[in-house]
Design a protein around this motif. Structure first.
Motif, PDB file in Angstrom:
ATOM      1  N   ASP A 146      -7.018  -4.877  -7.192  1.00 37.93           N
ATOM      2  CA  ASP A 146      -8.849  -3.668  -7.697  1.00 37.93           C
ATOM      3  C   ASP A 146      -8.527  -3.018  -8.882  1.00 37.93           C
ATOM      4  N   SER A 153     -10.994  -1.356 -10.139  1.00 42.63           N
ATOM      5  CA  SER A 153     -11.684   0.149  -9.235  1.00 42.63           C
ATOM      6  C   SER A 153     -11.175   0.953  -8.467  1.00 42.63           C
ATOM      7  N   ALA A 154      -9.797   0.419  -8.187  1.00 44.44           N
ATOM      8  CA  ALA A 154      -9.293   1.441  -7.363  1.00 44.44           C
ATOM      9  C   ALA A 154      -8.379   2.198  -8.286  1.00 44.44           C
ATOM     10  N   SER A 207       0.869  -0.995  -0.389  1.00 49.52           N
ATOM     11  CA  SER A 207      -0.017  -0.092  -0.261  1.00 49.52           C
ATOM     12  C   SER A 207       0.832   0.942  -0.275  1.00 49.52           C
ATOM     13  N   GLY A 233      -4.713  -0.448  -3.393  1.00 50.82           N
ATOM     14  CA  GLY A 233      -4.743   0.393  -4.518  1.00 50.82           C
ATOM     15  C   GLY A 233      -3.670   0.266  -5.837  1.00 50.82           C
TER      16      GLY A 233
END
Length: 314
Positions: free
Chosen positions: A148, A150-151, A39, A127
């Motif tokens: 992900d 969508s991130a 992250s 992320g």
């Protein structure tokens, strides 16, 4: 309990873990895997909370590697660590590594000495993900690699990138979020009348990669061309609805309000169904239930996505 280890090394972290187990009785017995969360500094807590919740189903060691998005050239190389156990870590051990400067150049060496022995490794990028997850330093040591779409800044472009770089063991939360939709649609098609589907429309937000994957899955499974209609607007998010056309009429499954979907079928009364938006914890726990490659996702992301011809934005 949280133990702070400022300006530390992997060796010192390992010694601290041993000391904590000896003094406090915290043990690694029963841990079934190591989860590595990659992250950005200041954005790790939501992912840690999801991992803590998921650990009650999948006891594990969680290693969080947090780095600065844009490190300055003169940043001093340093690793600050936290070890969280007990009530601060769910059913897991959490090791948070906040990495600065050149210390972030080789994340693989940072985590190798902290991995559970003889336990599978899962990597998760909540992320921004690397261009090719399987070739990244952390991705190379992982059985499963979770991203992900969508991130990402452009979720639809991220899907295309995932399609071109897919390797067995990759998966994305855009697919995991579809589990309830796929189950409900399969249940509807298992009921009479058993007429063939002659047309399909999938509607969802332009920023929803799940909508695109759902359309690709339906087209691949039913061998019927799908119209994937993407909408924009401040309130547009996720999958909005699916319309399955038969000669006798159209089956519609629409979610216009959070967590509740309406099912309409020819000759039957409207039904309200529970269709919740899956939380980060639910998605993570679902992905950790299987450590072998998700072959269906692999087919959809590589073959089904490329066959999806019609995408309409409005």
């Amino acid at each position: 309990m949280i133990v702070d280890l400022p300006d530390t090394t992997t060796a010192k972290i390992s010694k601290a873990l041993v000391r904590i187990r000896e003094e406090g009785g915290a043990v690694a017995l029963g841990r079934v895997l190591t989860l590595i969360i990659a992250s950005q500094l200041g954005h790790e807590e939501e992912a840690i909370e999801a991992a803590n919740d998921a650990s009650r189903e999948h006891p594990m060691r969680v290693i969080v590697v947090s780095t600065q998005e844009h490190d300055t050239a003169d940043a001093v190389a340093r690793v600050d660590a936290e070890i969280r156990v007990g009530g601060d870590a769910g059913a897991s051990e959490v090791i948070v590594l906040r990495v600065y400067g050149d210390a972030a150049a080789d994340p693989e060496s940072l985590v190798t000495g902290l991995l559970l022995s003889d336990a599978p490794v899962v990597a998760w990028w909540p992320g921004t993900a690397p261009a090719v997850p399987s070739d990244s330093p952390i991705g190379r040591i992982a059985y499963r690699r979770i991203t992900d779409a969508s991130a990402q800044p452009d979720p639809q472009a991220a899907l295309r990138e995932l399609s071109s770089t897919y390797r067995p063991g990759d998966n994305d939360f855009a697919w995991t979020r579809l589990t309830l939709w796929r189950a409900q649609l399969a249940a509807v098609l298992d009921q009479p009348p058993y007429e063939p589907i002659i047309g399909i429309q999938v509607i969802g937000a332009a920023a929803s990669p799940s909508t695109t994957l759902l359309a690709a899955w339906l087209q691949m499974q039913l061998q019927v061309p799908v119209e994937c209609k993407l909408t924009t607007g401040p309130l547009a998010n996720g999958v909005h609805g699916v319309h399955l056309k038969r000669a006798s009429g159209t089956i519609s499954l629409e979610r216009e309000i959070p967590d509740i979907a309406t099912l309409s079928q020819p000759g039957q009364p409207l039904q309200d169904l529970t269709l919740k938006r899956r939380s980060l914890r639910d998605c993570l726990a679902d992905e950790l239930r299987r450590l072998d490659p998700d072959e269906l996702y692999g087919e959809v992301i590589t073959r089904g996505l490329s066959q999806l011809k019609k995408v309409v934005s409005q």
